[in-house]
Design a protein around this motif. Structure first.
Motif, PDB file in Angstrom:
ATOM      1  N   GLY A  27      -7.369   0.363 -10.281  1.00 14.30           N
ATOM      2  CA  GLY A  27      -6.968   1.453 -10.791  1.00 14.30           C
ATOM      3  C   GLY A  27      -5.959   0.837 -12.581  1.00 14.30           C
ATOM      4  O   GLY A  27      -6.063   1.290 -13.446  1.00 14.30           O
ATOM      5  N   LEU A  28      -5.316  -0.073 -11.820  1.00 14.67           N
ATOM      6  CA  LEU A  28      -5.005  -1.546 -13.010  1.00 14.67           C
ATOM      7  C   LEU A  28      -5.323  -2.163 -13.858  1.00 14.67           C
ATOM      8  O   LEU A  28      -5.518  -2.060 -15.554  1.00 14.67           O
ATOM      9  CB  LEU A  28      -3.253  -2.252 -12.522  1.00 14.67           C
ATOM     10  N   ALA A  29      -6.744  -2.580 -13.053  1.00 18.32           N
ATOM     11  CA  ALA A  29      -7.754  -2.935 -14.406  1.00 18.32           C
ATOM     12  C   ALA A  29      -7.926  -1.311 -15.593  1.00 18.32           C
ATOM     13  O   ALA A  29      -8.157  -2.194 -16.625  1.00 18.32           O
ATOM     14  CB  ALA A  29      -8.886  -3.516 -13.879  1.00 18.32           C
ATOM     15  N   MET A  30      -8.598  -0.749 -15.004  1.00 23.94           N
ATOM     16  CA  MET A  30      -9.005   0.161 -15.580  1.00 23.94           C
ATOM     17  C   MET A  30      -8.434   1.138 -16.412  1.00 23.94           C
ATOM     18  O   MET A  30      -8.917   1.278 -16.893  1.00 23.94           O
ATOM     19  CB  MET A  30      -9.746   1.338 -14.400  1.00 23.94           C
ATOM     20  N   ASN A  31      -6.963   0.618 -16.742  1.00 24.95           N
ATOM     21  CA  ASN A  31      -6.353   1.150 -17.515  1.00 24.95           C
ATOM     22  C   ASN A  31      -6.062  -0.097 -18.234  1.00 24.95           C
ATOM     23  O   ASN A  31      -4.474   0.115 -19.226  1.00 24.95           O
ATOM     24  CB  ASN A  31      -4.696   1.973 -16.933  1.00 24.95           C
ATOM     25  N   GLY A  32      -6.534  -0.885 -17.953  1.00 26.60           N
ATOM     26  CA  GLY A  32      -6.445  -2.244 -19.569  1.00 26.60           C
ATOM     27  C   GLY A  32      -5.036  -3.105 -18.632  1.00 26.60           C
ATOM     28  O   GLY A  32      -4.773  -3.993 -19.190  1.00 26.60           O
ATOM     29  N   LEU A  33      -4.213  -2.872 -17.648  1.00 26.82           N
ATOM     30  CA  LEU A  33      -3.292  -3.120 -17.566  1.00 26.82           C
ATOM     31  C   LEU A  33      -3.948  -4.932 -16.308  1.00 26.82           C
ATOM     32  O   LEU A  33      -3.576  -5.338 -15.549  1.00 26.82           O
ATOM     33  CB  LEU A  33      -2.041  -2.548 -16.940  1.00 26.82           C
ATOM     34  N   GLY A  34      -4.705  -6.217 -16.876  1.00 24.50           N
ATOM     35  CA  GLY A  34      -5.473  -6.812 -16.311  1.00 24.50           C
ATOM     36  C   GLY A  34      -3.649  -8.049 -15.278  1.00 24.50           C
ATOM     37  O   GLY A  34      -4.116  -8.280 -14.470  1.00 24.50           O
ATOM     38  N   GLU A  35      -3.141  -8.907 -16.101  1.00 25.86           N
ATOM     39  CA  GLU A  35      -2.036  -9.431 -15.929  1.00 25.86           C
ATOM     40  C   GLU A  35      -1.297  -8.575 -14.135  1.00 25.86           C
ATOM     41  O   GLU A  35      -1.511  -9.452 -13.295  1.00 25.86           O
ATOM     42  CB  GLU A  35      -0.547  -9.383 -16.569  1.00 25.86           C
ATOM     43  N   GLU A  36      -1.075  -7.400 -14.005  1.00 24.24           N
ATOM     44  CA  GLU A  36      -0.742  -6.812 -13.199  1.00 24.24           C
ATOM     45  C   GLU A  36      -1.768  -6.604 -12.283  1.00 24.24           C
ATOM     46  O   GLU A  36      -1.532  -6.685 -11.154  1.00 24.24           O
ATOM     47  CB  GLU A  36      -0.432  -5.116 -13.555  1.00 24.24           C
ATOM     48  N   SER A  37      -3.032  -6.304 -12.301  1.00 26.49           N
ATOM     49  CA  SER A  37      -3.815  -6.150 -11.486  1.00 26.49           C
ATOM     50  C   SER A  37      -3.753  -7.549 -10.839  1.00 26.49           C
ATOM     51  O   SER A  37      -4.046  -7.488  -9.151  1.00 26.49           O
ATOM     52  CB  SER A  37      -5.380  -5.666 -11.995  1.00 26.49           C
ATOM     53  N   VAL A  38      -3.883  -8.749 -11.633  1.00 26.54           N
ATOM     54  CA  VAL A  38      -4.627  -9.952 -11.069  1.00 26.54           C
ATOM     55  C   VAL A  38      -3.013 -10.504 -10.011  1.00 26.54           C
ATOM     56  O   VAL A  38      -3.442 -10.225  -8.585  1.00 26.54           O
ATOM     57  CB  VAL A  38      -4.484 -11.277 -11.859  1.00 26.54           C
ATOM     58  N   ASN A  39      -1.997  -9.875 -10.845  1.00 30.00           N
ATOM     59  CA  ASN A  39      -0.634 -10.596  -9.861  1.00 30.00           C
ATOM     60  C   ASN A  39      -0.310  -9.144  -8.594  1.00 30.00           C
ATOM     61  O   ASN A  39      -0.440  -9.969  -7.644  1.00 30.00           O
ATOM     62  CB  ASN A  39       0.874  -9.130 -10.585  1.00 30.00           C
ATOM     63  N   LEU A  40      -1.092  -8.127  -8.556  1.00 27.82           N
ATOM     64  CA  LEU A  40      -1.013  -7.317  -7.516  1.00 27.82           C
ATOM     65  C   LEU A  40      -2.111  -7.995  -6.451  1.00 27.82           C
ATOM     66  O   LEU A  40      -2.127  -7.683  -4.728  1.00 27.82           O
ATOM     67  CB  LEU A  40      -1.277  -5.927  -7.441  1.00 27.82           C
ATOM     68  N   PHE A  41      -3.210  -8.688  -6.956  1.00 29.95           N
ATOM     69  CA  PHE A  41      -4.192  -9.355  -5.899  1.00 29.95           C
ATOM     70  C   PHE A  41      -3.651 -10.787  -5.209  1.00 29.95           C
ATOM     71  O   PHE A  41      -3.464 -10.781  -3.838  1.00 29.95           O
ATOM     72  CB  PHE A  41      -5.726  -9.634  -6.897  1.00 29.95           C
ATOM     73  N   TYR A  42      -2.809 -11.542  -6.121  1.00 31.08           N
ATOM     74  CA  TYR A  42      -2.122 -12.151  -5.734  1.00 31.08           C
ATOM     75  C   TYR A  42      -0.762 -11.791  -4.291  1.00 31.08           C
ATOM     76  O   TYR A  42      -0.486 -12.194  -2.731  1.00 31.08           O
ATOM     77  CB  TYR A  42      -0.639 -13.514  -6.270  1.00 31.08           C
ATOM     78  N   ALA A  43      -0.216 -10.798  -4.667  1.00 37.81           N
ATOM     79  CA  ALA A  43       0.298 -10.192  -3.335  1.00 37.81           C
ATOM     80  C   ALA A  43       0.473  -9.319  -2.339  1.00 37.81           C
ATOM     81  O   ALA A  43       0.567  -9.484  -1.026  1.00 37.81           O
ATOM     82  CB  ALA A  43       1.622  -8.251  -3.711  1.00 37.81           C
ATOM     83  N   MET A  44      -1.444  -8.903  -2.195  1.00 35.71           N
ATOM     84  CA  MET A  44      -2.470  -8.880  -1.531  1.00 35.71           C
ATOM     85  C   MET A  44      -2.487  -9.520  -0.297  1.00 35.71           C
ATOM     86  O   MET A  44      -2.498  -9.487   1.304  1.00 35.71           O
ATOM     87  CB  MET A  44      -3.504  -7.985  -0.907  1.00 35.71           C
ATOM     88  N   LYS A  45      -3.108 -11.002  -1.212  1.00 37.57           N
ATOM     89  CA  LYS A  45      -3.159 -12.168   0.030  1.00 37.57           C
ATOM     90  C   LYS A  45      -2.310 -12.486   0.648  1.00 37.57           C
ATOM     91  O   LYS A  45      -1.349 -12.613   1.894  1.00 37.57           O
ATOM     92  CB  LYS A  45      -3.298 -13.290  -1.265  1.00 37.57           C
ATOM     93  N   GLN A  46      -0.953 -12.796  -0.163  1.00 36.93           N
ATOM     94  CA  GLN A  46       0.430 -12.648   0.267  1.00 36.93           C
ATOM     95  C   GLN A  46       0.815 -12.429   1.392  1.00 36.93           C
ATOM     96  O   GLN A  46       1.238 -11.993   2.549  1.00 36.93           O
ATOM     97  CB  GLN A  46       1.744 -12.351  -0.995  1.00 36.93           C
ATOM     98  N   GLU A  47       0.439 -10.833   1.687  1.00 37.39           N
ATOM     99  CA  GLU A  47       0.879  -9.694   2.725  1.00 37.39           C
ATOM    100  C   GLU A  47      -0.676  -9.578   3.579  1.00 37.39           C
ATOM    101  O   GLU A  47      -1.008  -9.262   5.014  1.00 37.39           O
ATOM    102  CB  GLU A  47       0.680  -8.183   2.358  1.00 37.39           C
TER     103      GLU A  47
END
Length: 615
Positions: free
Chosen positions: A319-339
């Motif tokens: 959803g972030l990626a689709m809305n052009g928020l690339g950095e945020e989407s990558v950061n969220l991926f790191y958060a996912m790994k963290q969890e």
DNA sequence: ATAGGGTTAG
């Protein structure tokens, strides 16, 4: 005695029902061993079944207990294991227990319960051959007339996509009831004949909420979200109970349509009536908000969730990626790994999109490489396509081409199209020609590819090439998919299909379009400065005699909405001209316009677009 | 002692 019967189970077994951790299970087990209760086959069965079914995390422990205490296990115990594994993430393990039945030292024979559970396993595994042999065993053991087994067979064949087999089984049901009819209805919808499913639905003597949900799901799955919404309204009017599954379905329809008002209404309904908030429902809400362009709301809800699974994360990252928020989407991926949530192939689609939209090439490459090396996920053509897009978007066309050539499978249309898009952006004729040639080899009539290459030629004012490309298109009968744009006004969805002027307010819309064109003209805008490029559009218009639907929808939004963003959803990628016009309108009329095209969102504000003119 | 139908990300 009476009292015992009412309770129905040994007190320790009842206690097991409320156990979640393995430690408590082991404590109870110790008590049972001490008392000698685990010597009785009946108690053994109860014990194993309760562990397995109550808490799927304990399935391996249940297997251990079974081997340790049940000798030999009873049919009940083995059935319980098949049942538990059929719903687990590793359904194939239930086959082991089926073979225990077949080769048991005490001559067990599978019964109707065994087959009901086993058929669900085959369905989950999409195991065609196993499924067929289980069907054979059903007949051999004489259970083909058991209603539960019959429904299981219909369900399994639906998963396998064998509609005729579903029908064959269903025709053998002596008295079809609500459940078997719903299974058959689902089979028709799933296998592509949703209209026949509807016919079955209409002819059902009774319908409950599950049957309604199955019908709505059928519409959603085949992309007929408008029909799904209509069905949902009908369901409400009939006073049928709405549960969390209905909500998930209607939200999914809203997401596809981009119907934000409707989606918000569903969210309010969920809160007002305290609909059970499952992970699935939460994920559907996030998806709806993100796909309707309200990504802030999506993330707000995301962070408020108590539990998130891989769907939830993938949805939010995408959803972030689709809305052009690339950095945020990558950061969220790191958060996912963290969890420590394990990503899958779809998660990587989302992350790679995020990297691509903001040009994080090295970052993207790193995640792509980690798919195989860290997670053991084999990248699919779509993943490769995104990598090509990533290099191309960054202007690294040669590397994009190298990437295509390094694909372990035959490069697909998506990969070449990504390259062609980049060629248009960076005006590269030679690679563009190569890409078109490859696309046409794979897909004779790919309309978008021809238009893209002709745009490149037009950029170089190479009119001869443009014209010969047009001839080729004409000769091959390449036609553009009809455009369609949707806008929601006051909860009502308005759909504009190219060439269709039947909308009751089309007259007003045309006047508005004239006004827009006048205002834009005064502001120095010249429509289609490229005459030959325009000719291609003209040629399309021979069939359609109309303006692009995104313009029509935006004009209708200007008339009908005040003080809120104009949100339009379309089925194609937005064209250059409409993109320019939308930018101008956002500035001159001082309106925020949000367009979701086939690929991504465009947030137009004060003359600029969030896509930075690359899409 | 066990059982059948509807749901989310691309």
């Amino acid at each position: 005695m009476k009292c015992l019967k009412r309770i129905g189970k040994h007190p320790s077994i009842s206690l097991l029902n409320s156990c979640s951790g393995l430690r408590e299970v082991k404590q109870i087990q110790a008590q049972l061993v001490v008392k000698g209760s685990l010597k009785h086959p009946h108690m053994q069965g109860q014990f194993v079944a309760t562990i397995a079914i109550n808490n799927p995390c304990n399935l391996n422990y249940a297997t251990h207990v079974l081997h340790r205490y049940t000798n030999p296990p009873t049919l009940f115990t083995l059935n319980s294991m098949i049942r538990a594994f059929s719903k687990s993430p590793t359904p194939f393990k239930s086959l082991i227990f089926y073979s225990h039945i077949l080769h048991s030292p005490n001559n067990l024979s599978p019964d109707n319960y065994t087959f009901t559970f086993l058929l669900r396993t085959c369905a989950q595994l999409h195991a065609r051959l196993t499924g067929l042999s289980v069907h054979g065993a059903v007949i051999k053991h004489g259970f083909e007339h058991d209603p539960h087994v019959q429904t299981g067979l219909v369900f399994m064949y639906a998963e396998l996509g064998c509609l005729s087999s579903c029908r064959g089984v269903f025709d053998g049901v002596s008295e079809p009831d609500l459940v078997s009819r719903t299974a058959m209805l689902h089979a028709y919808a799933k296998c592509g004949d949703v209209d026949f499913a509807r016919k079955m639905f209409d002819e059902m003597p009774h319908r409950d909420h599950v049957a309604w949900n199955a019908m709505i799901a059928g519409y959603v799955q085949c992309g007929r979200s408008g029909d799904a919404l209509d069905m949902f309204h009908l369901m409400q009017m009939e006073g049928v109970k709405l549960n969390e599954v209905s909500m998930v379905l209607v939200l999914s329809a809203c997401a596809h349509l981009g119907a934000l008002d409707h989606g918000r209404w569903v969210h309010a309904y969920v809160e007002r009536y305290k609909v059970r908030m499952t992970v699935t429902l939460g994920t559907a809400l996030i998806d709806m908000y993100a796909k309707c362009g309200n990504v802030d709301r999506a993330m707000e809800f995301f962070w408020g969730m108590k539990e998130r699974n891989v769907y939830t994360w993938s949805c939010a990252i995408g959803g972030l990626a689709m809305n052009g928020l690339g950095e945020e989407s990558v950061n969220l991926f790191y958060a996912m790994k963290q969890e420590e949530v394990e990503p899958n192939g779809v998660t990587f689609i989302s992350v790679l999109k995020g990297c691509s939209v903001v040009g994080l090439v090295e970052e993207g490459q790193k995640h792509f490489d980690s798919m195989r090396s860290v997670y053991g996920i084999e990248p699919k053509p779509d993943h490769y396509g995104l990598m090509v897009d990533m290099y191309g978007r960054a202007g690294r066309l040669e590397e994009a081409l190298d990437f295509i050539n390094s694909m372990p499978m035959k490069p697909h249309v998506g990969a070449w199209s990504a390259l062609l898009h980049a060629c248009r952006m960076y005006k590269n004729k030679e690679l563009g020609e190569l890409a078109l040639r490859k696309i046409v080899e794979l897909e004779d009539k790919n309309d978008g590819a021809y238009v893209l290459l002709s745009n490149i030629y037009a950029d170089y004012k190479n009119w001869e090439r443009v014209s010969s490309l047009r001839q080729t298109m004409k000769a091959k009968g390449v036609k553009k998919l009809p455009g369609c744009s949707v806008i929601e006004i006051g909860g009502q969805v308005h759909e504009f299909i190219v060439g269709d002027k039947s909308h009751p307010r089309y007259g007003e819309i045309e006047l508005k379009l004239q006004e827009i064109s006048m205002c834009l003209g005064q502001a120095g805008y010249v429509a289609n400065t490229n005459p030959v490029l325009f000719d291609i559009e003209e040629e399309e218009k021979e069939d359609t005699l109309s303006t692009h639907t995104e313009k029509v929808a935006i004009a209708f939004g200007l008339i009908s909405l005040k003080g809120v963003p104009i949100r339009v959803v379309m089925n194609l990628r937005i064209c250059w001209d409409c993109h320019n016009v939308a930018k101008m309108i956002s500035k001159i009329f001082n309106r925020e316009i949000i367009v979701r095209d086939r690929n991504r969102f465009h947030h137009f504000k004060k003359g600029d677009c969030s896509c930075k003119d690359y899409w």
